[in-house]
Structures are given as C-alpha cells and as structure tokens.
Write a protein that holds these residues in place. Structure first.
Motif, PDB file in Angstrom:
ATOM      1  N   LYS A 180       1.967   7.012  -6.744  1.00 49.66           N
ATOM      2  CA  LYS A 180       0.996   8.063  -7.048  1.00 49.66           C
ATOM      3  C   LYS A 180       1.581   9.444  -6.809  1.00 49.66           C
ATOM      4  O   LYS A 180       1.371  10.372  -7.597  1.00 49.66           O
ATOM      5  CB  LYS A 180      -0.262   7.878  -6.198  1.00 49.66           C
ATOM      6  CG  LYS A 180      -1.139   6.704  -6.607  1.00 49.66           C
ATOM      7  CD  LYS A 180      -2.385   6.655  -5.742  1.00 49.66           C
ATOM      8  CE  LYS A 180      -3.300   5.500  -6.158  1.00 49.66           C
ATOM      9  NZ  LYS A 180      -4.521   5.439  -5.309  1.00 49.66           N
ATOM     10  N   LEU A 181       2.325   9.582  -5.723  1.00 51.10           N
ATOM     11  CA  LEU A 181       2.898  10.885  -5.402  1.00 51.10           C
ATOM     12  C   LEU A 181       3.935  11.320  -6.430  1.00 51.10           C
ATOM     13  O   LEU A 181       4.142  12.514  -6.638  1.00 51.10           O
ATOM     14  CB  LEU A 181       3.535  10.840  -4.006  1.00 51.10           C
ATOM     15  CG  LEU A 181       2.569  10.689  -2.818  1.00 51.10           C
ATOM     16  CD1 LEU A 181       3.338  10.576  -1.512  1.00 51.10           C
ATOM     17  CD2 LEU A 181       1.600  11.872  -2.756  1.00 51.10           C
ATOM     18  N   ALA A 215       0.827  -1.207   0.000  1.00 47.20           N
ATOM     19  CA  ALA A 215       0.000   0.000   0.000  1.00 47.20           C
ATOM     20  C   ALA A 215       0.859   1.254   0.000  1.00 47.20           C
ATOM     21  O   ALA A 215       0.558   2.227  -0.709  1.00 47.20           O
ATOM     22  CB  ALA A 215      -0.937  -0.013   1.201  1.00 47.20           C
ATOM     23  N   ALA A 216       1.929   1.247   0.794  1.00 44.13           N
ATOM     24  CA  ALA A 216       2.821   2.404   0.833  1.00 44.13           C
ATOM     25  C   ALA A 216       3.534   2.596  -0.500  1.00 44.13           C
ATOM     26  O   ALA A 216       3.729   3.727  -0.957  1.00 44.13           O
ATOM     27  CB  ALA A 216       3.840   2.234   1.956  1.00 44.13           C
ATOM     28  N   LYS A 268       2.401   1.705  -3.450  1.00 46.96           N
ATOM     29  CA  LYS A 268       1.404   2.209  -4.392  1.00 46.96           C
ATOM     30  C   LYS A 268       1.173   3.696  -4.185  1.00 46.96           C
ATOM     31  O   LYS A 268       1.058   4.469  -5.152  1.00 46.96           O
ATOM     32  CB  LYS A 268       0.100   1.436  -4.214  1.00 46.96           C
ATOM     33  CG  LYS A 268      -0.996   1.831  -5.199  1.00 46.96           C
ATOM     34  CD  LYS A 268      -2.233   0.975  -4.985  1.00 46.96           C
ATOM     35  CE  LYS A 268      -3.344   1.384  -5.965  1.00 46.96           C
ATOM     36  NZ  LYS A 268      -4.575   0.550  -5.761  1.00 46.96           N
ATOM     37  N   GLN A 269       1.113   4.120  -2.933  1.00 46.21           N
ATOM     38  CA  GLN A 269       0.932   5.536  -2.646  1.00 46.21           C
ATOM     39  C   GLN A 269       2.127   6.350  -3.118  1.00 46.21           C
ATOM     40  O   GLN A 269       1.972   7.448  -3.654  1.00 46.21           O
ATOM     41  CB  GLN A 269       0.742   5.733  -1.141  1.00 46.21           C
ATOM     42  CG  GLN A 269       0.546   7.187  -0.726  1.00 46.21           C
ATOM     43  CD  GLN A 269       0.764   7.381   0.744  1.00 46.21           C
ATOM     44  OE1 GLN A 269       1.670   6.782   1.326  1.00 46.21           O
ATOM     45  NE2 GLN A 269      -0.055   8.201   1.365  1.00 46.21           N
ATOM     46  N   ARG A 270       3.333   5.806  -2.924  1.00 47.67           N
ATOM     47  CA  ARG A 270       4.543   6.522  -3.334  1.00 47.67           C
ATOM     48  C   ARG A 270       4.571   6.705  -4.849  1.00 47.67           C
ATOM     49  O   ARG A 270       5.002   7.753  -5.359  1.00 47.67           O
ATOM     50  CB  ARG A 270       5.765   5.748  -2.859  1.00 47.67           C
ATOM     51  CG  ARG A 270       7.075   6.518  -2.993  1.00 47.67           C
ATOM     52  CD  ARG A 270       8.209   5.749  -2.326  1.00 47.67           C
ATOM     53  NE  ARG A 270       9.463   6.464  -2.448  1.00 47.67           N
ATOM     54  CZ  ARG A 270       9.844   7.441  -1.648  1.00 47.67           C
ATOM     55  NH1 ARG A 270       9.056   7.828  -0.668  1.00 47.67           N
ATOM     56  NH2 ARG A 270      11.001   8.036  -1.823  1.00 47.67           N
ATOM     57  N   ALA A 273      -2.439  10.489   0.704  1.00 46.65           N
ATOM     58  CA  ALA A 273      -2.845  10.333  -0.674  1.00 46.65           C
ATOM     59  C   ALA A 273      -4.077  11.177  -0.990  1.00 46.65           C
ATOM     60  O   ALA A 273      -4.865  11.469  -0.121  1.00 46.65           O
ATOM     61  CB  ALA A 273      -3.160   8.867  -0.935  1.00 46.65           C
ATOM     62  N   LEU A 329      -1.004   6.262   4.384  1.00 52.95           N
ATOM     63  CA  LEU A 329      -2.139   6.340   3.471  1.00 52.95           C
ATOM     64  C   LEU A 329      -2.916   7.623   3.610  1.00 52.95           C
ATOM     65  O   LEU A 329      -3.707   7.963   2.735  1.00 52.95           O
ATOM     66  CB  LEU A 329      -3.079   5.145   3.713  1.00 52.95           C
ATOM     67  CG  LEU A 329      -2.460   3.774   3.530  1.00 52.95           C
ATOM     68  CD1 LEU A 329      -3.511   2.694   3.690  1.00 52.95           C
ATOM     69  CD2 LEU A 329      -1.820   3.656   2.166  1.00 52.95           C
ATOM     70  N   THR A 330      -2.739   8.378   4.693  1.00 50.91           N
ATOM     71  CA  THR A 330      -3.504   9.589   4.887  1.00 50.91           C
ATOM     72  C   THR A 330      -2.990  10.735   4.039  1.00 50.91           C
ATOM     73  O   THR A 330      -3.616  11.782   3.969  1.00 50.91           O
ATOM     74  CB  THR A 330      -3.428  10.017   6.365  1.00 50.91           C
ATOM     75  OG1 THR A 330      -2.063  10.307   6.700  1.00 50.91           O
ATOM     76  CG2 THR A 330      -3.965   8.935   7.283  1.00 50.91           C
TER      77      THR A 330
END
Length: 364
Positions: free
Chosen positions: A227-228, A220-221, A223-225, A364, A361-362
């Motif tokens: 996106k950023l 999850a982290a 995937k978030q990275r 994103a 996750l907060t």
C-alpha cells in the motif's frame, strides 16, 4: 534396560579395556567441552547485556512486552547458568562405568525443563505480539497484566509438572549419560508413548502458535508495504522490518529446535541414536537459540540499541568519570538517559511489542 543400540551407552568394562569407539568418544571430550563453555559464555554475556537494558522501561515497549521478554531472558540465561554447568560437572565427575543414578535423572529433568520453558516463552511472545498488532484497541482488555502473568507462570510451571517423571530413578522412563553429547538424556525408547506425548504437548503446539502468529504478521506487514508503494512520498525507502525480524526469528527457531526434536523421535521409535558429532550438534543446538534470541529479539531493535548505549554511557560516567570526560562524554548525558527512556511516549504502549513489529500497522 534399553531397547536398542545407543552410542551413549557405555559397556560395563573398565575404561582401560574400553573398545576403540568409546575411546574415540572420550578423546573428543576436550573439544566438546571447549565448544560448550564458549557457547555458555556467549549466552550469559548476551543475556546480561539484555537484562541491563530491559530491567527498566524501553521506549516503545509496553509493560507486558517487557515482562514477556524478561521471562525469555531468564529462560535463555538458564542455558548458560544451569544447563551447561550441570552437564559439564556430571561429565567430569561421573564414572562412565556406572549406570544411571539419581544425579543424572535430576540433571536430565533440569535440561528438559529449561528447553521446554524456552519454547513456551517464545510461543507466548508470539501470541502477545499477534494480539498487539491485530487487536490494538482491545489489547488492554485482552492482554491484562493478570493474563500476562498467568501466561508467564504457565510457561515456567507446566514443564516441571509435565517432565516430573524424568526426575525419578526407576520411573516410567530411564536416563543415561551420553558421552557423545556430554548430556544426561532420557532414553526415549524406554517409553515411546511418553516421549511422543512430550513432543505433542511442547514442540508442536509452540511451533503452530509461532508459525501462525508470525506468518500473519508477515503477511499484514507485506500488505501494508504494498500500500505504501502506491504513494510516491510515503516512506519509499523504509526498511523491510518484517523480513528483517520475523523471518530470522522463525528460521532460527526451526533450525535450532527441529533437529533436536527429530533426533528425539528417531531415538524413541528406533532405539538408536545418531552418530557422535551429529548427536552432539543436535543436542546442543537449541542452546544456541538462547544467544540468537538476544540478536533477533533485542539487538535488531533500534530502541533497544539506543537504550543500551545510554546504559553503557551512564555506567562509564559513574564508574570512571575522568576517562569518560577524556573521551568526550559529559555529565548532562545522565539527564538525556533519564528522559530518553522514561519520557519517550512517541509510540503508544498498546501498539508496542518486541522488535518494533507491532508498529507496522499503525503507519497505514
């Protein structure tokens, strides 16, 4: 009594007539005792520092998270305050020509209980962190204070119940004192079924929970990275918290616990133990996890380090105000200390967890 050859088994002959192999084991005892004492001091001091910080609230950590971490600190402290002193005491007072006795059974029971409690506590922390990240809105209803207390109670109460047969001399499993590892160990080969059931009820479930939860968090982290990275101004240089925290946590867990469990299964199935120094390392390696936990679960966290500096600063002012003033400290830091961790609400409690991984996750 034993079903196979064990390096820890001492013949009934007097030590003066002991064979060269046993004499060699005894000649290495001072080195081993020194290593054990050093490890015990490191674990104890590390967990005392942790206890000074998390005994009160820490910015960004929920009350449940702090309770789980206090449980982990207590389990890790037991390595240095209970397991090591007991085994060192037995190694100094026990006559190696004697067979198993009630004392050795009690010490072996304490050893196994602390080891198991530590593994269960690590698993409950991973479970709490998983819920905090993937179910933030339902966290307060899923992880209530009562459920958190029950999980902690299970981690501490189930191992003594499961391992109670080890404490009874002449019971379903025998115990021997190992001159190779300086530990009172169960002779797993005397009851293969019970020994294998211990790994199936303790090590494997805890490993599955930790691996699943931390792998999901890492994915999850990541995937978030990714996106950023699509946004030029969106924290391009933000440190990779997931890799910095989750990977070392799991690597340390498997590196410390897997060799010990493998040696246990090998002894149960073959009736033989590993060579002297391999046995010593694999038996004491899990205790080093008690010190590594201080680093990976606490010192890596920025809020923890900030709170630790505040605690030390306050202690310096209280104990030696003249020296603190000479070093440039001021009494106003007490107000900063109180507001720094009592009034900091920049991170919601429901999103908090150990090592700040639950805030991933907060963003994103």
């Amino acid at each position: 009594m034993y079903t196979g050859v064990n390096l820890s088994d001492i013949d009934d002959s007097n030590l003066s007539n002991a064979d060269p192999q046993n004499q060699l084991l005894l000649s290495h005892r001072s080195i081993k005792v020194s290593v054990i004492i050093l490890l015990g001091v490191m674990i104890t001091l590390g967990n005392i520092a942790v206890l000074l910080v998390i005994s009160s609230s820490v910015a960004g950590w929920s009350r449940n998270s702090r309770y789980f971490l206090l449980s982990l600190t207590a389990a890790d402290s037991a390595f240095g305050l209970l397991v090591m002193p007991l085994n060192l005491w037995v190694s100094l007072v026990k006559d190696y020509t004697e067979g198993p006795d009630a004392l050795c059974h009690i010490v072996a029971f304490c050893n196994a209980t602390v080891y198991s409690t530590c593994m269960y506590t690590l698993a409950t922390i991973s479970l709490e962190r998983y819920i905090a990240v993937f179910y933030p809105l339902q966290y307060s209803s899923l992880m209530t204070r009562k459920r958190a207390t029950l999980l902690i109670a299970f981690a501490w109460c189930f191992p003594p119940f499961l391992l109670s047969p080890v404490s009874f001399p002449g019971g379903i499993i025998q115990v021997h004192f190992s001159t190779a590892s300086l530990v009172c160990n169960p002779s797993y080969s005397t009851n293969v079924g019970y020994s294998i059931s211990l790994t199936c009820l303790i090590f494997f479930p805890c490993s599955i929970i930790m691996t699943f939860a931390n792998l999901r968090l890492w994915c999850a982290a990541r995937k978030q990275r990714l996106k950023l990275r699509q946004f030029h101004c969106a924290l391009r240089h933000r440190p990779n918290v997931a890799s910095r925290v989750l990977v070392p946590v799991m690597a340390a867990y498997y590196a410390c616990w897997t060799p010990c469990m493998a040696a246990m299964i090998y002894n149960a199935l073959s009736g033989s133990s590993a060579p002297e120094w391999i046995e010593f390392v694999v038996v004491w390696l899990p205790t080093s996890n008690g010190f590594l936990n201080c680093i990976f679960y606490f010192w890596i966290n920025r809020s923890f380090r900030r709170k630790f500096h505040m605690v030390i600063h306050k202690l310096a002012l209280d104990l030696c105000p003249e020296s603190a003033s000479a070093l440039g400290c001021c009494h106003t830091s007490k107000t900063q200390f109180e507001s720094g961790y009592l009034g900091n609400t920049s991170v919601h409690e429901r999103c908090s967890s150990v090592s700040s991984t639950c805030t991933l996750l907060t963003l994103a």
